[in-house]
Design a protein around this motif. Sequence first.
Motif, PDB file in Angstrom:
ATOM      1  N   ILE A 197      38.445  40.905  50.231  1.00  0.00           N
ATOM      2  CA  ILE A 197      38.955  39.632  49.744  1.00  0.00           C
ATOM      3  C   ILE A 197      38.795  39.533  48.234  1.00  0.00           C
ATOM      4  O   ILE A 197      39.666  39.017  47.525  1.00  0.00           O
ATOM      5  N   ALA A 198      37.653  40.046  47.734  1.00  0.00           N
ATOM      6  CA  ALA A 198      37.423  39.982  46.294  1.00  0.00           C
ATOM      7  C   ALA A 198      38.474  40.778  45.529  1.00  0.00           C
ATOM      8  O   ALA A 198      38.946  40.348  44.467  1.00  0.00           O
ATOM      9  N   ILE A 199      38.840  41.947  46.057  1.00  0.00           N
ATOM     10  CA  ILE A 199      39.863  42.770  45.391  1.00  0.00           C
ATOM     11  C   ILE A 199      41.208  42.071  45.441  1.00  0.00           C
ATOM     12  O   ILE A 199      41.981  42.096  44.480  1.00  0.00           O
ATOM     13  N   GLN A 200      41.523  41.434  46.575  1.00  0.00           N
ATOM     14  CA  GLN A 200      42.795  40.721  46.676  1.00  0.00           C
ATOM     15  C   GLN A 200      42.843  39.549  45.694  1.00  0.00           C
ATOM     16  O   GLN A 200      43.870  39.288  45.074  1.00  0.00           O
ATOM     17  N   LYS A 201      41.692  38.868  45.550  1.00  0.00           N
ATOM     18  CA  LYS A 201      41.651  37.782  44.570  1.00  0.00           C
ATOM     19  C   LYS A 201      41.847  38.324  43.152  1.00  0.00           C
ATOM     20  O   LYS A 201      42.547  37.724  42.335  1.00  0.00           O
ATOM     21  N   GLN A 202      41.223  39.480  42.874  1.00  0.00           N
ATOM     22  CA  GLN A 202      41.380  40.086  41.563  1.00  0.00           C
ATOM     23  C   GLN A 202      42.827  40.534  41.341  1.00  0.00           C
ATOM     24  O   GLN A 202      43.354  40.443  40.232  1.00  0.00           O
ATOM     25  N   LEU A 203      43.458  41.003  42.419  1.00  0.00           N
ATOM     26  CA  LEU A 203      44.870  41.395  42.326  1.00  0.00           C
ATOM     27  C   LEU A 203      45.728  40.198  41.939  1.00  0.00           C
ATOM     28  O   LEU A 203      46.578  40.283  41.052  1.00  0.00           O
ATOM     29  N   HIS A 204      45.506  39.071  42.589  1.00  0.00           N
ATOM     30  CA  HIS A 204      46.270  37.863  42.261  1.00  0.00           C
ATOM     31  C   HIS A 204      45.971  37.412  40.840  1.00  0.00           C
ATOM     32  O   HIS A 204      46.871  36.907  40.141  1.00  0.00           O
ATOM     33  N   ALA A 205      44.718  37.592  40.403  1.00  0.00           N
ATOM     34  CA  ALA A 205      44.366  37.218  39.028  1.00  0.00           C
ATOM     35  C   ALA A 205      45.122  38.075  38.016  1.00  0.00           C
ATOM     36  O   ALA A 205      45.610  37.571  36.996  1.00  0.00           O
ATOM     37  N   VAL A 206      45.222  39.384  38.299  1.00  0.00           N
ATOM     38  CA  VAL A 206      45.967  40.270  37.404  1.00  0.00           C
ATOM     39  C   VAL A 206      47.441  39.879  37.361  1.00  0.00           C
ATOM     40  O   VAL A 206      48.069  39.854  36.291  1.00  0.00           O
ATOM     41  N   ILE A 207      47.999  39.567  38.499  1.00  0.00           N
ATOM     42  CA  ILE A 207      49.410  39.172  38.553  1.00  0.00           C
ATOM     43  C   ILE A 207      49.628  37.866  37.792  1.00  0.00           C
ATOM     44  O   ILE A 207      50.626  37.702  37.077  1.00  0.00           O
ATOM     45  N   GLU A 208      48.679  36.931  37.935  1.00  0.00           N
ATOM     46  CA  GLU A 208      48.806  35.675  37.200  1.00  0.00           C
ATOM     47  C   GLU A 208      48.758  35.922  35.695  1.00  0.00           C
ATOM     48  O   GLU A 208      49.500  35.307  34.929  1.00  0.00           O
ATOM     49  N   ARG A 209      47.855  36.815  35.266  1.00  0.00           N
ATOM     50  CA  ARG A 209      47.792  37.164  33.845  1.00  0.00           C
ATOM     51  C   ARG A 209      49.102  37.812  33.386  1.00  0.00           C
ATOM     52  O   ARG A 209      49.591  37.559  32.276  1.00  0.00           O
ATOM     53  N   LEU A 210      49.658  38.635  34.248  1.00  0.00           N
ATOM     54  CA  LEU A 210      50.929  39.277  33.925  1.00  0.00           C
ATOM     55  C   LEU A 210      52.048  38.242  33.806  1.00  0.00           C
ATOM     56  O   LEU A 210      52.866  38.288  32.875  1.00  0.00           O
ATOM     57  N   PHE A 211      52.093  37.295  34.752  1.00  0.00           N
ATOM     58  CA  PHE A 211      53.108  36.241  34.704  1.00  0.00           C
ATOM     59  C   PHE A 211      52.963  35.393  33.439  1.00  0.00           C
ATOM     60  O   PHE A 211      53.954  35.055  32.778  1.00  0.00           O
TER      61      PHE A 211
END
Length: 1094
Positions: A197-211
């Motif tokens: 779950i932590a990695i998935q949250k980090q994945l969403h965080a990276v995508i948000e930073r990208l957006f």
Amino acid sequence: MVGLTSAAGIVGLLAEDDADLQVYALQKLNAQIDSLWTEVAGSIGEIEALYEDDSFPDRQLAALVASKVYYHLQEYNESMVLALGAGKLFVIEKEGEYEDTIVSKCVDAYIALSAAANPDTTSDGTSSSPPQLMTSFPSSNGAASTSAVLASPITPFSQLTLPSKSLLSRGDSNTNEGATNTLDGVNGATDVSPLPIAIQKQLHAVIERLFERCYQEGRYKQVVGIAIEARNLDKLRQAILRSRKDASRAGRTEPESEQTEEIMDYVLDICMSVVQERGLRNKILDLILDLLSESSAPEYFAIAKCIVYLNENEKATDILIQLIRKDDPRLRAIAYQIAFDMYDNSTQEFLKKVREALPSAESQNGDSESKWSVAQQKAFDSISEILQGTKSIELDLEFLYRNNRTDKQVLNRIKDSLEARNSIFHTAVTLANAFMHAGTTNDKFFRENLEWLGKAVNWSKFTATAALGVIHRGNLSQGQKLLEPYLPKGSIAGANPGSAYSQGGSLYALGLIYANHEGGALDMIRKHFKESEEEVVQHGGALGLGVAGMATGDKKIYEELRGVLYTNSAINGEAVGIAIGLIMLGTADFAVLEEMIQYAHETEHEKIVRGLATGMALIMYARQEAADGLINGLLEDPDPILRYGGIQTIALAYCGTGSNKAVRRLLHVAVSDVSDDVRRIAVMSLGFILFRKPNSVPRMVELLSESYNPHVRYGAAMALGISCAGTGLDLAIDLLEPMIKDPTDFVRQGALIALSMIMVQQNEAMNPKVGTVRKTLQKAIGDRHEDAMTKFGSAVSLGIIDAGGRNCTISLQTQTGNLNMAGIVGMVIFIQYWYWFPLTHFLSLSFTPTSVIGIDQDLEVPSFKFHSATRPSLFDYPPEQETKVEDAPEKVKTAVLSTTLQAKRRAQKQKKEKAQRGESMDIDAVPATPKTIADDKMDTDEPVKNEDKNDGEEKKPEVLKKKMEKEKVGYDLENMSRVLPPQLKFISFPDGRYEPVKKPTGGVIVVIDKEPSKPKALVELKAKKIVRATPVTDTLGTRNAQSSEQSGNLATGGAGAAAASGVLNSIDEDDEDGEEAPLPKTFEYESDTEDNEE
């Protein structure tokens, strides 16, 4: 600082117990990992252990170093997971190959996870599977196991597990275990479901930073693309709203900036051309519709486009009422333009519902609260007239009539080169005449060639009569009067019953005149269809019913057609099967389909089965995934005709979508089916799937065009013609040119027809090869050694390349980018000419006038000019064929010997000397010029002239190029002028009085009069004022006696139809004993007569 040459010492520090030493080693390795990764790879386990140790103080640094090592080892999935574990140490803003690769993998992982959370939906927005047919198909392979089904070529599209280049066309996540959360990496697919779950949250965080980075840099389209591919409509909404918010922050005064409109147009384009799933597309369009409606300045044309595609007739009515209610002249003009666009892009059923829901004078008599003003009610009446189609049809008819540039010399050459007593050649000339004059109402060719027309018998007579429908298509006001002499007389006392073939052809023609416009002709055709017992009349009546009642979904008409179908007649059964499909076009009515499938298995007539197969495909028009059940069943059937229908269903259900899986299915069948017919239609259907991407088709069919099977080669040629029609694409022409010399006659025929479809409305400036193509077509016509099938194709091609008086192109999509329903249907049925020549007339439904017609708010055509910022010759009409003396048949000059010339000169000299001695003349004789030895030779053809001719042809492109360079750029055009699709981007309206309400897209454009108080000049509509000739009927015995008198006295408009009525209505007297024999030089005396008259 000097870099490390070896990592042995640094790697050794990783085994120390001191955490500071370990951190120091990781920092050194991280700085120079690109050069030391080969030595560090052996200790990757120790680095991962440090990352997994919760007590280690710098776990994120260990994750980053391990990620870079895995990146160099090309284990990108593991590298991505560890990079996500590095947290903020993984800097996405840094430019580098490693960062770009990991960000790309993060995007793929995000799309896979988000798509798994948003499963596929059906077209109605539910996750349930589409309805299935209850009829069972006989199976020829008996595959029952799961593995066999997955490997079968008839597996449903939603269950295929073949890898795809685009995630937009991936398989159904609910049907394939293990395919839900997979990533397509270089080394294979990796399951992302075990991600913590932590990695998935980090994945969403990276995508948000990208957006956020994309938002700051104004790259909203990238966010839109990722959101659509991930099926995340919330992110899509967020991106559109963010672009609108950023535009307002930038200080723009307009509520809707150009950037926001560009984003909306981009989303619409992606939705219509890239998204291949109907359910997802509908959800995106719903979202766009909501966003557009919430805007302070709605983009009404984009809203209307979404409404039409979603088939929301109630919302269509609401937007029209909303625009009229505001009593704004500009909004009223926008409402008129939306109504014109709706007519071009909607079905008759949709338009009828919108018309019925509009306010009318009768509906508000008892309701005082909802009364509209006189001006508003007039506007609603005008909208109702536009939606009925009469205004658009009238304007197109006027345009084609005014701008007719048909080259009659080409048509006369075709007639003179082909033997009229051969029915295939007579039909070819008839089709060429129909296509050249399609929609122009010019039927003088029939009047001028009554003797040639009299040689039509049986089905040739049927086709000739139906050609009047193509020529007069859209002539709603006088169509019935023109065909009155041909229509069945029934039980009228004293009436000449006439030929059943001309009667059937007249009903077919009446349907073509009122194509996709039920009007008043539909009831008349139904009446004759029900009353007649002649199979030929029923055949024509069924085709006419289908064309006129296209997509009405009328169950009463269906029941009448079904009753005739059950009589099990092969002649009318094929037409009835096609007519049922046309009436129920796009309805996906499973009850009707089950009855058609059942009867197709019961009847023994192949013609009936073929008609039903085509009809079933038409019923599934544009239904995409909803047609999978029918496709699977038909392709599994042992009957090749039904498999043929299954391929047609793929073509119609997925037309214009560019679906990868549909293309794979077609290619698989094209190389594996045992039936040549099925393989041929499979290759042809590629053109329907990919006509929005014409550049990709030549590369796809390149190998198929060299197949050993001539049917596959023919299919490849036609696929190029269908997908690249009107484009003049050089890649397609390069593939077709060798096929003109193919050893098989029907392959040459297909190549010629395809070339004409591609070269329609092309001139020397647009494509230098068009002159060569035209000469090739004419050469095939006059070649005595050419096969009949090739000559037929060449004659039809000459009609297609000059379609509609050189004012029409072939288009399978409308001017606004939607599917051209009538054009697609016409093309699908046209290719059935392989089995039945009269169906060739359906190609006229694909002819689209290339015009710009401006009308004002009073629905009148004002006289004004618009500007084209191009050279006049770039989009000009092709030059007409020049009349050359050497082309006409003439006597060969007698060779004269040199001795004879010397004797003649001596005799003339002696005569002159004798005259001078006798002083019989007062004028001195001119001394003869001495002749050289070279002059004393035999008179022969001079090769110098041919060389000059060849040199002229070679220099023609250079002369044309120099001429274009001298031309002035920019010229004015009158309203209602010919404007080709590539020319539209150069069109502007500098006239200060009239301004279009939208960017010109071709066709009817509503303009706003900025000076309404001033008097306006109107364009005179000439087509309305044509004086139609009184129909003349005669018997076979008096036909020749009256032909010359009719030719001189009949009026121009409709004269051909009237004069031909006596010829075509005559009953054939030599049906049994008639023999089709070639008659050389049959028409030589007629051409001489015509020359004398001129």
